[in-house]
Scaffold this active site. Structure first.
Site, mmCIF file in Angstrom:
data_model
loop_
_atom_site.group_PDB
_atom_site.id
_atom_site.type_symbol
_atom_site.label_atom_id
_atom_site.label_comp_id
_atom_site.label_asym_id
_atom_site.label_seq_id
_atom_site.Cartn_x
_atom_site.Cartn_y
_atom_site.Cartn_z
ATOM 1 C CE LYS A 21 -45.384 -12.510 39.104
ATOM 2 N NZ LYS A 21 -45.177 -13.404 40.202
ATOM 3 C CE1 TYR A 35 -40.633 -9.540 40.953
ATOM 4 C CE2 TYR A 35 -40.189 -10.235 38.982
ATOM 5 C CZ TYR A 35 -41.266 -10.015 40.117
ATOM 6 O OH TYR A 35 -42.434 -10.492 39.809
ATOM 7 C CG PHE A 50 -36.431 -17.372 43.687
ATOM 8 C CD1 PHE A 50 -36.760 -16.363 43.078
ATOM 9 C CD2 PHE A 50 -36.371 -17.546 45.053
ATOM 10 C CE1 PHE A 50 -37.238 -15.250 43.969
ATOM 11 C CE2 PHE A 50 -36.529 -16.439 45.908
ATOM 12 C CZ PHE A 50 -37.177 -15.262 45.280
ATOM 13 N NE ARG A 75 -48.484 -7.718 48.248
ATOM 14 C CZ ARG A 75 -47.346 -8.296 47.700
ATOM 15 N NH1 ARG A 75 -46.798 -7.877 46.366
ATOM 16 N NH2 ARG A 75 -46.726 -9.098 48.416
ATOM 17 C CB THR A 110 -45.410 -14.441 47.646
ATOM 18 O OG1 THR A 110 -45.206 -12.847 48.121
ATOM 19 C CG2 THR A 110 -44.223 -14.733 46.679
ATOM 20 N NE ARG A 166 -49.493 -14.194 43.729
ATOM 21 C CZ ARG A 166 -48.324 -13.037 44.144
ATOM 22 N NH1 ARG A 166 -48.481 -12.793 45.602
ATOM 23 N NH2 ARG A 166 -47.579 -12.498 43.606
ATOM 24 C CG ASN A 205 -46.800 -16.078 42.071
ATOM 25 O OD1 ASN A 205 -46.178 -15.730 41.082
ATOM 26 N ND2 ASN A 205 -45.990 -15.582 43.361
ATOM 27 C CG HIS A 230 -46.042 -7.745 40.110
ATOM 28 N ND1 HIS A 230 -45.086 -7.920 40.951
ATOM 29 C CD2 HIS A 230 -46.148 -6.622 39.918
ATOM 30 C CE1 HIS A 230 -44.871 -6.722 41.697
ATOM 31 N NE2 HIS A 230 -45.485 -5.764 40.762
ATOM 32 C CD GLU A 262 -43.671 -2.772 41.425
ATOM 33 O OE1 GLU A 262 -44.914 -2.998 41.352
ATOM 34 O OE2 GLU A 262 -43.072 -3.443 42.237
#
Ligand code: IDP
Length: 159
Positions: free
Chosen positions: A20, A60, A68, A96, A102, A113, A123, A126, A137
């Site tokens: 990100k 998203y 948010f 993951r 998250t 993270r 964070n 993705h 995706e």
């Protein structure tokens, strides 16, 4: 040949990973790529892009009612993102685990993270959260011509 260790239903398992804008700004791209390489996963797509709002609205959609959401869109368009597709056995679930919860406060040290971030709104990375989600995706973020099928020479040592 196609190794059946990374193939489910004839499709090699792949996941979408994106560093990100905060991760790119903080020069974490190299360390993040290294973690996926170290684990043994195979890079099959990689690009830097300024993400459009259209792409994010699709990416998203499930979060569009969240309070948010506007700040998430602002964050994700605040600078370039480095998007990648990684391939391998169980790559969605394992990614993951590599990435961590998250909320960075819940992500153990040793995860991306958990090592590099503090707050849920910044964070760093993705990672797709299911095989079906990953397929959607990847189709959204990459043209099929941008994905490279190649055989890794140390495949036999990993599988
Ligand atoms: P994931 O990225 O771990 O899959 P999701 O629940 O799909 O988590 O949320 C997508 C992204 O939205 C998160 O990575 C984070 O950047 C942001 N986000 C999620 N929950 C919050 C929140 O409560 N406050 C601010 N941002 C959030």
């Amino acid at each position: 040949y196609i190794s059946n260790t990374s193939v489910k239903g004839g499709i090699r398992e792949r996941t979408l990973i994106a560093v990100k804008p905060d991760g790119v700004q903080r020069r974490l791209v190299g360390q993040i790529i290294q973690r996926f390489e170290m684990r043994g996963f195979q890079l099959v797509g990689l690009k830097m892009l300024q993400v459009s709002e259209e792409l994010l609205l699709q990416h998203y959609t499930s979060l569009c009612k969240k309070p948010f959401y506007p700040s998430l869109l602002q964050y994700m368009t605040s600078g370039p993102v480095v998007a990648m597709v990684w391939e391998g056995h169980n790559v969605v679930r394992s990614s993951r685990m590599l990435v961590g919860d998250t909320n960075p406060a819940e992500a153990p040290p040793g995860t991306i993270r958990g090592d590099f971030s503090i707050h849920i709104s910044r964070n760093v990375i993705h990672a797709s959260d299911s095989v079906e989600g990953a397929q959607k995706e990847i189709a959204l973020w990459f043209q099929s011509s941008e994905l490279i099928e190649w055989e890794c020479c140390d495949h036999g040592n990993l599988y």
